[in-house]
Design a protein around this motif. Structure first.
Motif, PDB file in Angstrom:
ATOM      1  N   ALA A 131       0.854  -1.192   0.000  1.00  0.00           N
ATOM      2  CA  ALA A 131       0.000   0.000   0.000  1.00  0.00           C
ATOM      3  C   ALA A 131       0.889   1.242   0.000  1.00  0.00           C
ATOM      4  O   ALA A 131       1.896   1.294   0.715  1.00  0.00           O
ATOM      5  CB  ALA A 131      -0.914   0.017   1.222  1.00  0.00           C
ATOM      6  N   HIS A 132       0.510   2.227  -0.784  1.00  0.00           N
ATOM      7  CA  HIS A 132       1.338   3.419  -0.979  1.00  0.00           C
ATOM      8  C   HIS A 132       1.566   4.209   0.297  1.00  0.00           C
ATOM      9  O   HIS A 132       2.577   4.892   0.440  1.00  0.00           O
ATOM     10  CB  HIS A 132       0.698   4.319  -2.044  1.00  0.00           C
ATOM     11  N   TRP A 133       0.661   4.137   1.267  1.00  0.00           N
ATOM     12  CA  TRP A 133       0.748   4.928   2.491  1.00  0.00           C
ATOM     13  C   TRP A 133       1.460   4.186   3.619  1.00  0.00           C
ATOM     14  O   TRP A 133       1.743   4.759   4.672  1.00  0.00           O
ATOM     15  CB  TRP A 133      -0.652   5.300   2.974  1.00  0.00           C
ATOM     16  N   CYS A 134       1.743   2.905   3.413  1.00  0.00           N
ATOM     17  CA  CYS A 134       2.296   2.052   4.475  1.00  0.00           C
ATOM     18  C   CYS A 134       3.805   2.262   4.618  1.00  0.00           C
ATOM     19  O   CYS A 134       4.556   2.011   3.670  1.00  0.00           O
ATOM     20  CB  CYS A 134       1.992   0.591   4.139  1.00  0.00           C
ATOM     21  N   PRO A 135       4.276   2.711   5.779  1.00  0.00           N
ATOM     22  CA  PRO A 135       5.719   2.956   5.939  1.00  0.00           C
ATOM     23  C   PRO A 135       6.553   1.684   5.791  1.00  0.00           C
ATOM     24  O   PRO A 135       7.690   1.735   5.312  1.00  0.00           O
ATOM     25  CB  PRO A 135       5.836   3.544   7.349  1.00  0.00           C
ATOM     26  N   ALA A 170      -3.958  13.283   1.395  1.00  0.00           N
ATOM     27  CA  ALA A 170      -3.030  14.301   0.885  1.00  0.00           C
ATOM     28  C   ALA A 170      -1.625  14.125   1.449  1.00  0.00           C
ATOM     29  O   ALA A 170      -0.661  14.654   0.911  1.00  0.00           O
ATOM     30  CB  ALA A 170      -3.550  15.695   1.212  1.00  0.00           C
ATOM     31  N   GLY A 171      -1.498  13.355   2.523  1.00  0.00           N
ATOM     32  CA  GLY A 171      -0.189  13.177   3.132  1.00  0.00           C
ATOM     33  C   GLY A 171       0.653  12.091   2.503  1.00  0.00           C
ATOM     34  O   GLY A 171       1.784  11.866   2.919  1.00  0.00           O
ATOM     35  N   SER A 172       0.133  11.387   1.523  1.00  0.00           N
ATOM     36  CA  SER A 172       0.908  10.333   0.879  1.00  0.00           C
ATOM     37  C   SER A 172       0.799  10.441  -0.635  1.00  0.00           C
ATOM     38  O   SER A 172      -0.169  10.978  -1.162  1.00  0.00           O
ATOM     39  CB  SER A 172       0.416   8.953   1.331  1.00  0.00           C
ATOM     40  N   GLU A 173       1.810   9.907  -1.317  1.00  0.00           N
ATOM     41  CA  GLU A 173       1.812   9.928  -2.768  1.00  0.00           C
ATOM     42  C   GLU A 173       0.805   8.913  -3.304  1.00  0.00           C
ATOM     43  O   GLU A 173       0.551   7.890  -2.662  1.00  0.00           O
ATOM     44  CB  GLU A 173       3.197   9.581  -3.294  1.00  0.00           C
ATOM     45  N   PRO A 174       0.236   9.141  -4.468  1.00  0.00           N
ATOM     46  CA  PRO A 174      -0.643   8.131  -5.064  1.00  0.00           C
ATOM     47  C   PRO A 174       0.161   6.896  -5.436  1.00  0.00           C
ATOM     48  O   PRO A 174       1.386   6.970  -5.614  1.00  0.00           O
ATOM     49  CB  PRO A 174      -1.210   8.841  -6.286  1.00  0.00           C
TER      50      PRO A 174
END
Length: 243
Positions: A131-135, A170-174
């Protein structure tokens, strides 16, 4: 450079109002000292914020350039329909005693970001859900890319990244920009808005690995950041030369 507009003139100082010397009971030197301290603090905050903006802008620029190089003028989409054929795997709980071991993985038929066809379910294969938002994914996928470039995959074993769990934040890239920035150049299956691919494979956390043998049966599942040695062990068990 910061995108924030520059302030004209002297910045406002909270809690301070300039008055004639004779009207205040506080010594002038104390007021001046307080003003200097506030200005220094405000300047430090402004510099810190400016540095963060520059770093963020640089990262976004790098990702945008990577996306341009990866997709060019082709239309992209963060979601694609996924057709699932076969019985869904049970939700993953832990590697030890995993009920999915030996089960035939369902076949997933879909497309990548630019709508080129992609299928998952044929083995031997390593399937990675990210997932794009997962660190953890943000750390793991670039490492996987380096390891694969360095010869991690045995001959005859494929690797597919499944982009799923999209959040419009908005805090993560698509996903398009994120995947391009990792350098991953093996197939990418884009999951549906309903996460059909992730559900079919029993995803319960990120990143998520599913290893399939030559018959498309599950040999291992794991979640989280895995050490290279563990991945190599799982891959060695499904490599064609292992039989």
């Amino acid at each position: 450079m910061s995108n924030r507009p520059k302030l004209s003139g002297r910045p406002a100082i909270p809690g301070y109002t300039q008055k004639p010397e004779s009207t205040g009971s506080v010594p002038v030197w104390a007021i001046i000292a307080g003003v200097v301290v506030v200005i220094v603090i405000a300047a430090g905050i402004a510099l810190g914020a400016s540095g963060g903006d520059e770093k963020s802008a640089a990262g976004s620029k790098d990702s945008a350039q990577a996306a341009d190089a990866a997709y060019g003028d082709k239309a992209t989409s963060e979601f694609r329909p996924v057709k699932v054929d076969g019985e869904a795997l049970p939700a993953f709980e832990q590697s030890e005693g995993d009920a999915a071991i030996g089960m035939a993985a369902p076949k997933l038929t879909g497309a990548n970001f630019v709508n080129d066809p992609v299928t998952v379910g044929d083995g031997p294969a390593m399937v990675v859900f990210g997932a794009h938002w997962c660190p953890h994914c943000q750390r793991e996928v670039p490492k996987l890319t380096q390891w694969i470039d360095g010869g991690l995959l045995p001959e005859g074993v494929s690797a597919t990244l499944v982009s799923t769990g999209v959040k419009e934040d908005a805090g993560s890239e698509p996903p398009t920009a994120w995947v391009a920035s990792t350098g991953w150049d093996d197939p990418v299956l884009v999951d549906s808005a309903q996460s059909d691919a992730a559900t079919a494979y029993g995803l319960s956390g990120f990143p998520y690995f599913v290893f399939l043998d030559a018959d498309g049966n599950v040999t291992h599942r794991a979640s989280g950041e895995l050490p290279q040695a563990q991945i190599e062990q799982y891959l060695s068990e499904i490599a064609p030369s292992a039989k």
